[in-house]
Enzyme design. Structure first.
Site, short mmCIF file in Angstrom:
data_model
loop_
_atom_site.label_atom_id
_atom_site.label_comp_id
_atom_site.label_asym_id
_atom_site.label_seq_id
_atom_site.Cartn_x
_atom_site.Cartn_y
_atom_site.Cartn_z
N LEU A 33 45.36 37.33 38.63
CA LEU A 33 44.31 36.87 37.73
C LEU A 33 42.90 37.12 38.27
O LEU A 33 42.69 37.10 39.48
CB LEU A 33 44.50 35.37 37.48
N HIS A 37 40.63 36.79 32.99
CA HIS A 37 41.74 35.93 32.56
C HIS A 37 41.29 34.46 32.47
O HIS A 37 41.68 33.73 31.56
CB HIS A 37 42.89 35.99 33.57
N VAL A 176 34.75 40.34 30.28
CA VAL A 176 33.94 39.79 31.37
C VAL A 176 33.70 40.93 32.36
O VAL A 176 34.60 41.71 32.66
CB VAL A 176 34.66 38.61 32.07
N ARG A 187 43.57 46.03 37.85
CA ARG A 187 43.74 47.35 38.47
C ARG A 187 42.53 47.75 39.32
O ARG A 187 42.62 48.73 40.06
CB ARG A 187 44.03 48.41 37.40
#
Ligand code: PAF
Length: 285
Positions: A33, A37, A176, A187
């Site tokens: 996360l 998220h 974001v 990633r």
């Protein structure tokens, strides 16, 4: 926060809340996360009585040459972040719980799922739509939260919900970004320091598109060629997808479109980053 790993436990735990009319916000993730998220979680927390997050790296949505095995995972850190953000239930099933036997059923969006990213990653959106349908059936949420960064994924999920009359309100949450404009993504950790330094070229290309459109450019074929040339001026960037589409349908953009979306997928070494921007086309009266 309760951590559950079986479908039966999630159903058992949510049933009394559903019966008493409490709203349930679902945040599906593949873990590792980041603040993007956590923004989904924050939005779910402020609008729902119960928040359910899921962490499941879904093998169905990875192609044979993609990064399923090396997809980054950090369950302890993820759990701490979700607990701190006030999540009530984390559903983190093993693969055997979600797919005890090879599936004979899939949710496949024939048009929206096979264009653009779907053309480059055959089967990807079938995997996404199928797992999201399962998660919706398991948690039966009132609302479900997805990032706008994965613009086509959000369009696929909205369309699937509409086509199959799934009783869930799909909420898209703006991307974001890190301080240099790079969209937050799990990633990003794959990038070398040099690749990370080159990555802001995506958001710069989006700003360039916005500026040209604001100045009246409506020849989207030329604009697309310009953006490709803009991206390759960065030596580490290898553009894989540069498209300007109607933001509502993802079909070809037209001067009459109400808004267009610029969709980018750019490789930096072995890492493929996505970004997008929706740009309204003001009516000339
Ligand atoms: O965006 C993701 O993380 C995944 O595609 C999703 C929606 C959780 C489905 O596996």
């Amino acid at each position: 926060m309760e951590v559950l790993t079986t479908i039966a436990d999630v159903r058992r735990r949510l049933e009394p809340h559903r019966r008493s009319g409490r709203t349930i916000g679902l945040v599906p993730t593949m873990g590792f996360l980041h603040v993007g998220h956590m923004e989904l979680v924050r939005r779910a927390r402020e609008a729902n009585d119960m928040v359910v997050a899921t962490i499941f790296v879904n093998p169905l949505q990875f192609g044979p040459n993609e990064d399923f095995a090396r997809y980054p995972r950090d369950m302890d850190r993820d759990q701490a972040m979700l607990r701190d953000a006030g999540v009530d239930i984390l559903f983190a099933p093993p693969v055997e719980e979600m797919y005890p036997a090879p599936l004979d059923t899939a949710v496949d969006l024939q048009h929206l799922g096979s264009m653009l990213e779907g053309e480059r990653r055959p089967g990807h959106f079938r995997g996404v739509a199928t797992v999201v349908t399962k998660l919706f059936n398991i948690a039966q949420p009132t609302r479900a939260y997805f990032g706008e960064k994965d613009y086509q994924q959000l369009a696929v999920i909205r369309r699937m919900v509409r086509d199959l009359s799934v009783p869930v309100d799909v909420v898209g949450v703006p991307t974001v970004r890190e301080s240099d404009g790079v969209a937050c993504s799990s990633r990003n950790v794959y990038l070398s320091p040099e690749e990370r330094a080159a990555a802001p070229v995506l958001s710069r290309a989006l700003a360039e598109a916005e500026e040209r459109i604001a100045k009246g450019q409506r020849d989207f074929i030329r604009l697309r060629a310009h953006l490709e040339a803009f991206l390759v001026r960065e030596p580490l960037a290898d553009p894989d997808l540069v498209e300007i589409r109607d933001a509502a349908t993802l079909n070809e953009a037209r001067a009459e479109s109400e808004a267009v979306v610029v969709l980018l997928a750019v490789r930096f070494g072995r890492t493929r980053l996505l970004d997008q921007r929706v740009i309204p086309l003001p009516r000339s009266s």
